[in-house]
Design a protein around this motif. Structure first.
Motif, mmCIF file in Angstrom:
data_model
loop_
_atom_site.group_PDB
_atom_site.id
_atom_site.type_symbol
_atom_site.label_atom_id
_atom_site.label_comp_id
_atom_site.label_asym_id
_atom_site.label_seq_id
_atom_site.Cartn_x
_atom_site.Cartn_y
_atom_site.Cartn_z
ATOM 1 N N ALA A 198 -4.477 2.406 16.589
ATOM 2 C CA ALA A 198 -5.269 2.395 15.706
ATOM 3 C C ALA A 198 -4.028 1.707 14.427
ATOM 4 C CB ALA A 198 -6.124 3.011 14.693
ATOM 5 N N PHE A 199 -2.830 2.525 14.925
ATOM 6 C CA PHE A 199 -1.457 2.461 14.414
ATOM 7 C C PHE A 199 -0.432 1.109 15.000
ATOM 8 C CE2 PHE A 199 2.858 3.731 13.220
ATOM 9 C CZ PHE A 199 3.460 3.399 12.542
ATOM 10 N N GLY A 200 -1.002 1.259 16.476
ATOM 11 C CA GLY A 200 0.027 0.115 16.582
ATOM 12 C C GLY A 200 -1.242 -1.316 16.216
ATOM 13 N N ASP A 201 -2.304 -1.577 16.491
ATOM 14 C CA ASP A 201 -2.732 -2.384 16.313
ATOM 15 C C ASP A 201 -2.579 -2.993 14.524
ATOM 16 O OD1 ASP A 201 -5.017 -2.166 18.491
ATOM 17 O OD2 ASP A 201 -5.836 -1.568 17.513
ATOM 18 N N LEU A 202 -2.541 -1.778 13.825
ATOM 19 C CA LEU A 202 -1.726 -2.796 12.099
ATOM 20 C C LEU A 202 -0.374 -2.303 12.301
ATOM 21 C CD1 LEU A 202 -2.675 0.791 9.886
ATOM 22 C CD2 LEU A 202 -3.150 -1.593 9.647
ATOM 23 N N CYS A 203 0.467 -2.063 13.184
ATOM 24 C CA CYS A 203 1.548 -3.072 13.106
ATOM 25 C C CYS A 203 1.332 -4.265 14.143
ATOM 26 C CB CYS A 203 2.422 -1.773 14.250
ATOM 27 S SG CYS A 203 2.563 -0.472 13.215
ATOM 28 N N THR A 258 -5.936 4.794 7.200
ATOM 29 C CA THR A 258 -6.395 3.252 7.590
ATOM 30 C C THR A 258 -6.907 3.331 9.032
ATOM 31 O OG1 THR A 258 -6.007 1.762 5.893
ATOM 32 C CG2 THR A 258 -6.233 1.531 7.974
ATOM 33 N N VAL A 259 -5.726 4.412 9.446
ATOM 34 C CA VAL A 259 -5.702 4.593 10.931
ATOM 35 C C VAL A 259 -7.064 5.797 11.330
ATOM 36 C CG1 VAL A 259 -4.383 6.279 12.703
ATOM 37 C CG2 VAL A 259 -2.658 4.687 11.625
ATOM 38 N N VAL A 260 -6.701 6.511 10.434
ATOM 39 C CA VAL A 260 -8.400 7.644 10.865
ATOM 40 C C VAL A 260 -9.437 6.966 10.856
ATOM 41 C CG1 VAL A 260 -9.464 9.637 10.234
ATOM 42 C CG2 VAL A 260 -6.704 10.019 9.968
ATOM 43 N N GLY A 261 -9.686 5.492 10.254
ATOM 44 C CA GLY A 261 -10.717 5.153 9.990
ATOM 45 C C GLY A 261 -10.716 4.141 11.220
ATOM 46 N N GLY A 295 -6.861 -6.206 6.858
ATOM 47 C CA GLY A 295 -7.336 -6.596 5.835
ATOM 48 C C GLY A 295 -8.340 -5.395 5.192
ATOM 49 N N ARG A 296 -8.230 -4.786 6.331
ATOM 50 C CA ARG A 296 -9.485 -3.172 6.189
ATOM 51 C C ARG A 296 -8.296 -2.194 5.199
ATOM 52 N NH1 ARG A 296 -10.657 -1.755 11.304
ATOM 53 N NH2 ARG A 296 -8.613 -0.312 12.243
ATOM 54 N N LEU A 297 -6.716 -2.099 5.900
ATOM 55 C CA LEU A 297 -5.560 -1.141 5.445
ATOM 56 C C LEU A 297 -5.747 -2.339 3.331
ATOM 57 C CD1 LEU A 297 -3.279 0.574 4.232
ATOM 58 C CD2 LEU A 297 -1.809 -1.253 5.652
ATOM 59 N N ARG A 298 -5.947 -2.979 3.294
ATOM 60 C CA ARG A 298 -5.488 -3.167 1.759
ATOM 61 C C ARG A 298 -6.677 -3.043 0.895
ATOM 62 N NH1 ARG A 298 -3.098 -8.237 4.218
ATOM 63 N NH2 ARG A 298 -0.528 -8.325 3.379
ATOM 64 N N LEU A 299 -7.783 -2.911 1.978
ATOM 65 C CA LEU A 299 -9.582 -2.748 1.110
ATOM 66 C C LEU A 299 -9.106 -1.051 0.848
ATOM 67 C CD1 LEU A 299 -11.600 -4.824 3.098
ATOM 68 C CD2 LEU A 299 -11.372 -4.642 0.861
ATOM 69 N N VAL A 300 -8.658 0.071 2.072
ATOM 70 C CA VAL A 300 -8.840 1.447 1.501
ATOM 71 C C VAL A 300 -7.378 1.635 0.862
ATOM 72 C CG1 VAL A 300 -7.651 3.303 2.680
ATOM 73 C CG2 VAL A 300 -8.732 1.811 4.104
ATOM 74 N N GLY A 301 -6.330 1.077 0.205
ATOM 75 C CA GLY A 301 -6.324 1.212 -0.757
ATOM 76 C C GLY A 301 -6.426 0.053 -2.137
ATOM 77 N N THR A 311 0.408 -1.423 0.354
ATOM 78 C CA THR A 311 -0.136 0.110 -0.243
ATOM 79 C C THR A 311 1.050 0.845 0.360
ATOM 80 O OG1 THR A 311 -0.096 0.233 2.285
ATOM 81 C CG2 THR A 311 -2.074 -1.173 1.364
ATOM 82 N N SER A 312 0.096 2.178 0.604
ATOM 83 C CA SER A 312 1.393 3.236 0.662
ATOM 84 C C SER A 312 1.066 4.646 1.940
ATOM 85 C CB SER A 312 0.458 4.812 -0.919
ATOM 86 O OG SER A 312 -0.721 4.706 -0.467
ATOM 87 N N VAL A 313 2.298 5.431 2.341
ATOM 88 C CA VAL A 313 1.960 5.669 3.123
ATOM 89 C C VAL A 313 0.464 6.820 3.669
ATOM 90 C CG1 VAL A 313 2.620 7.830 4.815
ATOM 91 C CG2 VAL A 313 4.524 6.643 3.655
ATOM 92 N N ASN A 314 -0.475 7.403 2.263
ATOM 93 C CA ASN A 314 -1.232 7.544 2.237
ATOM 94 C C ASN A 314 -2.481 6.536 3.248
ATOM 95 O OD1 ASN A 314 -2.196 10.807 2.404
ATOM 96 N ND2 ASN A 314 -3.459 9.517 0.595
ATOM 97 N N ASP A 315 -1.941 5.805 2.837
ATOM 98 C CA ASP A 315 -3.131 4.640 2.273
ATOM 99 C C ASP A 315 -3.399 3.865 3.721
ATOM 100 O OD1 ASP A 315 -3.843 4.278 0.244
ATOM 101 O OD2 ASP A 315 -2.374 2.829 -0.365
ATOM 102 N N VAL A 316 -2.346 4.076 4.580
ATOM 103 C CA VAL A 316 -1.848 3.429 5.836
ATOM 104 C C VAL A 316 -2.261 4.840 6.881
ATOM 105 C CG1 VAL A 316 0.408 3.613 8.032
ATOM 106 C CG2 VAL A 316 0.153 2.863 5.834
ATOM 107 N N ILE A 317 -2.319 6.219 6.532
ATOM 108 C CA ILE A 317 -3.056 6.943 7.447
ATOM 109 C C ILE A 317 -4.319 7.073 7.476
ATOM 110 C CG2 ILE A 317 -2.863 9.845 7.511
ATOM 111 C CD1 ILE A 317 -0.565 8.190 8.738
#
Length: 489
Positions: free
Chosen positions: A470-475, A273-276, A340-346, A265-271
């Motif tokens: 939310a960022f910690g959960d992603l990591c 996903t964090v906001v969501g 999974g949410r990160l990949r969907l956001v991407g 994904t991209s940096v923007n996709d990660v952010i």
């Protein structure tokens, strides 16, 4: 009589002037960027207002956009022009010794800078120097914050970043000055040009009509995907009341990039996903879980990709200072798994990138770039007065905004001899969204900031914690070898 010369505003830039005038009760079209400097790491930090004024006045020659003010053509028969103007340091450069304070008090002071308008009779910018800041745990002791306030008609986010780098001594920064100056018309010359200007609109209107039909065909064929038209209404889809608060979550940009690479994904996709994740967690905590996914407006720069121009031979077809288009990205807040949410956001972001990159999409706004000033003002008033019928439980297209403006490297940036340590952006305020987000990265530091009213979020510190979580959960959901925290050791 000496004829006045100036640079004619492109319609996309003048739009911010006209919209602000048509909607005086709405938040002003003012961008604010904050730069944090560590005064303890310099032998001679700037300590007085006189020193600060000298610093900026000595560097204004690098920033043509800050040495001009708006000149209005009588009755707005033509667009405003940027004309050269004297700079009064007492008005444009403010200096405050903050002293010992709290994080929340400092954030409130910073948020307040979004709420006041700029004087249209003067160059549309201010610099606020906040010095001697002590007692804020996530800032260097005795740090200085420099806030650069600019009207959106001057430039867009990337342009503002370039101006800031020039003011803070980046030797490679060269902010654009816009088009070549031309003679400013009086009322008679502007009125006589109106038939020609209106005639030029006809081909653009026809082009836009054909583009909309082509987009309908492309959508039906599955070539592009259009955004979902309705989203669930939340407590943030309203005009808030009470003072605005600023919240901030700091991340290591290297961690964000590692996570993006590991997931394709991209940096923007990660952010996003964090906001969501933060939004869903906050609303769920308050018993307000949305029945469907939320979405965000994500401005996307069109610099170096499309020729957004005034189209006026008198100005040499000067490019607009505001070169952005809007994407509407599904945040997939109804998806439980963070990865999974990160990949969907991407995937959703890529679909929107494909849509806005189509020449047909750009062509739908072609009439704006050749619209006479009078026509644009009428269109703005019609949009203001138009009442869009909708059910109370839905909103159109999106629930919040997330802007992302990289600020580049830290090398060479200084205020006096104090080095910069991080930058904070602030999102544009909107009548439609009470909660808005901005991302600013400088060097290896990425700051996700948000602005929100007390009425809809009385506890911004809780939302900060949920964004960080939310960022910690992603990591943590990454495979062990791909986890940014593992990679950072």
């Amino acid at each position: 009589m000496t004829r006045r010369h100036g640079v004619r505003l492109a319609p996309r830039d003048a739009l911010h002037v006209f919209v602000e005038e048509a909607n005086p009760d709405d938040p002003p079209a003012v961008m604010v960027s904050f730069y944090v400097f560590d005064t303890e790491r310099g032998a001679n930090p700037i300590r007085t207002r006189a020193e600060a004024a000298t610093w900026f006045l000595d560097r204004l020659h690098r920033t043509p956009a800050l040495r001009r003010r708006l000149h209005r053509v009588p009755a707005d028969l033509d667009y405003p022009y940027w004309v050269e103007a004297d700079i009064d340091p007492d008005h444009h450069i403010r200096f405050t010794t903050v002293g010992r304070t709290t994080r929340s008090a400092l954030h409130r002071l910073m948020a307040s800078m979004k709420e006041s308008s700029l004087d249209p009779a003067r160059p549309l910018w201010e610099v606020h120097v906040l010095t001697g800041i002590r007692g804020v745990a996530d800032l260097p002791d005795a740090s200085t914050i420099v806030a650069l306030r600019m009207h959106h008609s001057v430039t867009d986010g990337l342009g503002a970043a370039g101006i800031a780098r020039a003011l803070f001594d980046d030797p490679d920064a060269a902010p654009t000055g816009g088009g070549a100056p031309t003679s400013v018309p009086g009322a008679l010359r502007a009125a006589s040009a109106l038939p020609f200007r209106f005639a030029r609109m006809a081909p653009a209107v026809l082009t836009a009509f054909r583009a909309r039909k082509a987009l309908t065909t492309l959508t039906a064929a599955g070539t592009i995907t259009t955004p979902t038209q309705h989203r669930p209404r939340t407590r943030f889809d309203t005009r808030g009341s009470g003072p605005r608060q600023l919240g901030r979550v700091r991340m290591d940009l290297r961690d964000v990039r590692t996570l993006a690479r590991a997931t394709g994904t991209s940096v923007n996709d990660v952010i996003l996903t964090v906001v969501g994740g933060g939004l869903h967690s906050y609303l769920e905590h308050h018993g307000e879980t949305p029945p469907a996914s939320l979405a965000a407006i994500v401005p996307r720069s069109t610099r170096r990709r499309s020729g957004v121009e005034t189209g006026d031979v008198e100005t040499g077809k000067a490019r607009a200072a505001n070169e952005v288009t809007l994407m509407y990205v599904d945040l997939h807040t109804d998806h439980a798994d963070p990865l999974g949410r990160l990949r969907l956001v991407g995937e959703s972001a890529n679909l929107e990138k494909q849509r806005v990159a189509r020449p047909e999409t750009a062509a739908t706004t072609a009439p704006v770039d050749v619209s006479p000033a009078l026509d644009l003002k009428v269109s703005i008033r019609r949009a203001r007065d138009r009442q869009i019928s909708s059910r109370s439980d839905i909103v159109a297209l999106a629930n919040t905004t997330v802007t992302n403006v990289p600020r580049g490297t830290v090398e060479g940036l200084r205020f006096g001899d104090s080095p910069v340590v991080e930058a904070l952006g602030t999102p544009m305020l909107s009548r439609n969204f009470d909660l808005v987000h901005a991302v600013a990265s400088l060097g290896d530091v990425l700051d996700l900031t948000f602005l929100v009213s007390d009425s809809s979020m009385p506890d911004p510190e809780d939302y900060e914690r949920r964004l960080a979580s939310a960022f910690g959960d992603l990591c943590r959901t990454c495979a062990p070898g791909d986890n940014p925290m593992d990679a950072r050791g």
